[in-house]
Design a protein around this motif. Sequence first.
Motif, PDB file in Angstrom:
ATOM      1  N   ASP A 307       0.787  -1.250  -0.162  1.00  0.00           N
ATOM      2  CA  ASP A 307      -0.131  -0.122   0.059  1.00  0.00           C
ATOM      3  C   ASP A 307       0.866   1.315  -0.013  1.00  0.00           C
ATOM      4  O   ASP A 307       0.560   2.177  -0.765  1.00  0.00           O
ATOM      5  N   ARG A 308       1.790   1.193   0.753  1.00  0.00           N
ATOM      6  CA  ARG A 308       2.853   2.587   0.988  1.00  0.00           C
ATOM      7  C   ARG A 308       3.782   2.626  -0.382  1.00  0.00           C
ATOM      8  O   ARG A 308       3.888   3.759  -0.921  1.00  0.00           O
ATOM      9  N   MET A 309       4.013   1.648  -1.019  1.00  0.00           N
ATOM     10  CA  MET A 309       4.631   1.849  -2.241  1.00  0.00           C
ATOM     11  C   MET A 309       3.885   2.280  -3.275  1.00  0.00           C
ATOM     12  O   MET A 309       4.027   3.063  -4.268  1.00  0.00           O
ATOM     13  N   TYR A 310       2.589   1.678  -3.220  1.00  0.00           N
ATOM     14  CA  TYR A 310       1.652   1.904  -4.599  1.00  0.00           C
ATOM     15  C   TYR A 310       1.067   3.611  -4.276  1.00  0.00           C
ATOM     16  O   TYR A 310       0.998   4.303  -5.298  1.00  0.00           O
ATOM     17  N   ASP A 311       0.982   3.871  -2.974  1.00  0.00           N
ATOM     18  CA  ASP A 311       0.757   5.260  -2.660  1.00  0.00           C
ATOM     19  C   ASP A 311       1.931   6.132  -3.231  1.00  0.00           C
ATOM     20  O   ASP A 311       1.634   7.383  -3.739  1.00  0.00           O
ATOM     21  N   ARG A 312       3.160   5.962  -3.095  1.00  0.00           N
ATOM     22  CA  ARG A 312       4.202   6.637  -3.632  1.00  0.00           C
ATOM     23  C   ARG A 312       4.531   6.434  -4.808  1.00  0.00           C
ATOM     24  O   ARG A 312       5.516   7.061  -5.565  1.00  0.00           O
ATOM     25  N   GLU A 313       3.805   5.579  -5.632  1.00  0.00           N
ATOM     26  CA  GLU A 313       3.963   5.298  -7.273  1.00  0.00           C
ATOM     27  C   GLU A 313       5.206   4.770  -7.410  1.00  0.00           C
ATOM     28  O   GLU A 313       6.000   5.207  -8.325  1.00  0.00           O
ATOM     29  N   LEU A 314       5.942   3.761  -6.718  1.00  0.00           N
ATOM     30  CA  LEU A 314       7.359   3.405  -6.739  1.00  0.00           C
ATOM     31  C   LEU A 314       7.190   2.184  -7.652  1.00  0.00           C
ATOM     32  O   LEU A 314       6.655   1.060  -7.364  1.00  0.00           O
ATOM     33  N   PRO A 315       7.604   2.364  -8.852  1.00  0.00           N
ATOM     34  CA  PRO A 315       7.979   1.013  -9.863  1.00  0.00           C
ATOM     35  C   PRO A 315       8.771  -0.167  -9.213  1.00  0.00           C
ATOM     36  O   PRO A 315       9.856   0.232  -8.537  1.00  0.00           O
ATOM     37  N   ALA A 343      -3.454  -5.983  -2.528  1.00  0.00           N
ATOM     38  CA  ALA A 343      -1.872  -6.126  -2.630  1.00  0.00           C
ATOM     39  C   ALA A 343      -1.563  -6.564  -3.924  1.00  0.00           C
ATOM     40  O   ALA A 343      -0.643  -5.915  -4.674  1.00  0.00           O
ATOM     41  N   ILE A 344      -2.176  -7.727  -4.549  1.00  0.00           N
ATOM     42  CA  ILE A 344      -1.736  -8.440  -5.657  1.00  0.00           C
ATOM     43  C   ILE A 344      -2.009  -7.262  -6.882  1.00  0.00           C
ATOM     44  O   ILE A 344      -1.046  -7.351  -7.716  1.00  0.00           O
ATOM     45  N   SER A 345      -3.211  -6.657  -6.835  1.00  0.00           N
ATOM     46  CA  SER A 345      -3.466  -5.666  -7.773  1.00  0.00           C
ATOM     47  C   SER A 345      -2.495  -4.676  -7.846  1.00  0.00           C
ATOM     48  O   SER A 345      -1.962  -4.200  -8.958  1.00  0.00           O
ATOM     49  N   ARG A 346      -2.187  -4.030  -6.791  1.00  0.00           N
ATOM     50  CA  ARG A 346      -1.206  -3.123  -6.646  1.00  0.00           C
ATOM     51  C   ARG A 346       0.184  -3.375  -6.919  1.00  0.00           C
ATOM     52  O   ARG A 346       0.713  -2.650  -7.818  1.00  0.00           O
ATOM     53  N   LEU A 347       0.632  -4.550  -6.595  1.00  0.00           N
ATOM     54  CA  LEU A 347       2.065  -4.877  -6.892  1.00  0.00           C
ATOM     55  C   LEU A 347       2.304  -5.297  -8.378  1.00  0.00           C
ATOM     56  O   LEU A 347       3.085  -4.994  -8.677  1.00  0.00           O
ATOM     57  N   VAL A 348       1.204  -5.932  -9.116  1.00  0.00           N
ATOM     58  CA  VAL A 348       1.281  -6.147 -10.480  1.00  0.00           C
ATOM     59  C   VAL A 348       1.160  -4.561 -11.232  1.00  0.00           C
ATOM     60  O   VAL A 348       1.980  -4.456 -12.338  1.00  0.00           O
ATOM     61  N   ALA A 349       0.416  -3.685 -10.453  1.00  0.00           N
ATOM     62  CA  ALA A 349       0.594  -2.245 -11.259  1.00  0.00           C
ATOM     63  C   ALA A 349       1.966  -1.901 -11.331  1.00  0.00           C
ATOM     64  O   ALA A 349       2.319  -1.230 -12.310  1.00  0.00           O
ATOM     65  N   LEU A 350       2.490  -2.019 -10.024  1.00  0.00           N
ATOM     66  CA  LEU A 350       3.792  -1.346  -9.921  1.00  0.00           C
ATOM     67  C   LEU A 350       4.857  -2.179 -10.678  1.00  0.00           C
ATOM     68  O   LEU A 350       5.895  -1.383 -11.322  1.00  0.00           O
ATOM     69  N   ALA A 351       4.749  -3.404 -10.878  1.00  0.00           N
ATOM     70  CA  ALA A 351       5.459  -4.125 -11.825  1.00  0.00           C
ATOM     71  C   ALA A 351       5.698  -3.822 -13.315  1.00  0.00           C
ATOM     72  O   ALA A 351       6.543  -3.789 -14.040  1.00  0.00           O
ATOM     73  N   ARG A 352       4.229  -3.573 -13.446  1.00  0.00           N
ATOM     74  CA  ARG A 352       4.021  -3.112 -15.059  1.00  0.00           C
ATOM     75  C   ARG A 352       4.517  -1.802 -15.259  1.00  0.00           C
ATOM     76  O   ARG A 352       5.296  -1.262 -16.054  1.00  0.00           O
ATOM     77  N   ASP A 353       4.581  -0.838 -14.337  1.00  0.00           N
ATOM     78  CA  ASP A 353       5.311   0.662 -14.340  1.00  0.00           C
ATOM     79  C   ASP A 353       6.594   0.474 -14.550  1.00  0.00           C
ATOM     80  O   ASP A 353       7.354   1.060 -15.071  1.00  0.00           O
TER      81      ASP A 353
END
Length: 358
Positions: A307-315, A343-353
């Motif tokens: 959640d915190r990584m997603y908040d900060r848009e960290l790829p 968490a899966i949804s957000r981690l996958v989004a950041l991996a895509r970034d």
Amino acid sequence: MPAASDTDAIAPAAPSRTGAPVALTDRRPVVPAERLVAEMVPPPRFAGVSFGSYLPDTTQPSQYEAVRVLEEFAASLNAPVSAKRGWFRRAAAAPAGPSGVYLDGGYGVGKTHLLASLWHAAPGPKAFGTFVELTNLVGALGFQQAVQTLSGHSLLCIDEFELDDPGDTVLVSTLLGRLVDAGVKLAATSNTLPEKLGEGRFAATDFLREIQGLSAHFRPLRIDGQDYRHRGLPAAPPPYTDEAVQAAAAAAPGASYDDFGDLLTHLSAVHPSRYGALLDDVHAVFLRGVQPVTDQSTALRLVVLADRMYDRELPITASGIPFDQVFSEEMLRGGYRKKYLRAISRLVALARDSAKTA
């Protein structure tokens, strides 16, 4: 070992002069209570959002309706509450409408975007935080001080309201009751399990039951739709090799580089309220050897970090297994399923970034 002071919270985390990536496992941040209060604002990802920047799915009327209702709610917050009472003049009535709104819907339909848009449109003072961050604030300040601190606010927004911990639910419900009595308006979001989306207001029913006496103060808003993080987008990229991750981390400014297992072990020694500070000055996350998480306590800590990584848009650039395989099928069938799916949804989004910038 002596306790760390507030001034050395991030000192061990500074990048070296050679620009080598930092290790999150070397960081032991100390976050004063004042910072927890000051940081109760929408995360950077939603710092500039508005109702106008929300793009409803044209096939989902409920999304358009949610925008309309929330805009009216924001307007009521900006209306004058009362006029000064004169000898022969009665005070003006308070603005009509509910004391709170509850956004009920699945993953990635834009609930946080709408909640942050409401926060931006409301007059101050106001506060925005996740359910976990709110419970951490109460723990840091104490219940009475938290009530006193938030009672002067016009609006409190609670993202990702969680109903799986009875103790925390009672704590927050009691807190919200005190704030409603003080005139604070409320807004909250949570998630409906995917298989429940066709069964009416499943999450809303649970939410209103758990907060009991407060239920009359909330207007539930159902928001249907597909997870925008995966709407028309390619699947998450496959993991990289260990060597590729290490090389990319060495070349990236503001990078952190950690072994996945070591990082999970380190999280057990850092309070979840400090996970945001753990990421201070980090612009990209690199992880070696992502592996299945089998321990529930460890998995829940990973959820907060995600959640915190997603908040900060960290790829996130990672080797090992894909993030959609991190949690076992047994975990995804358990009581914390909503958290793991988010968490899966957000981690996958950041991996895509990370793949976009590779």
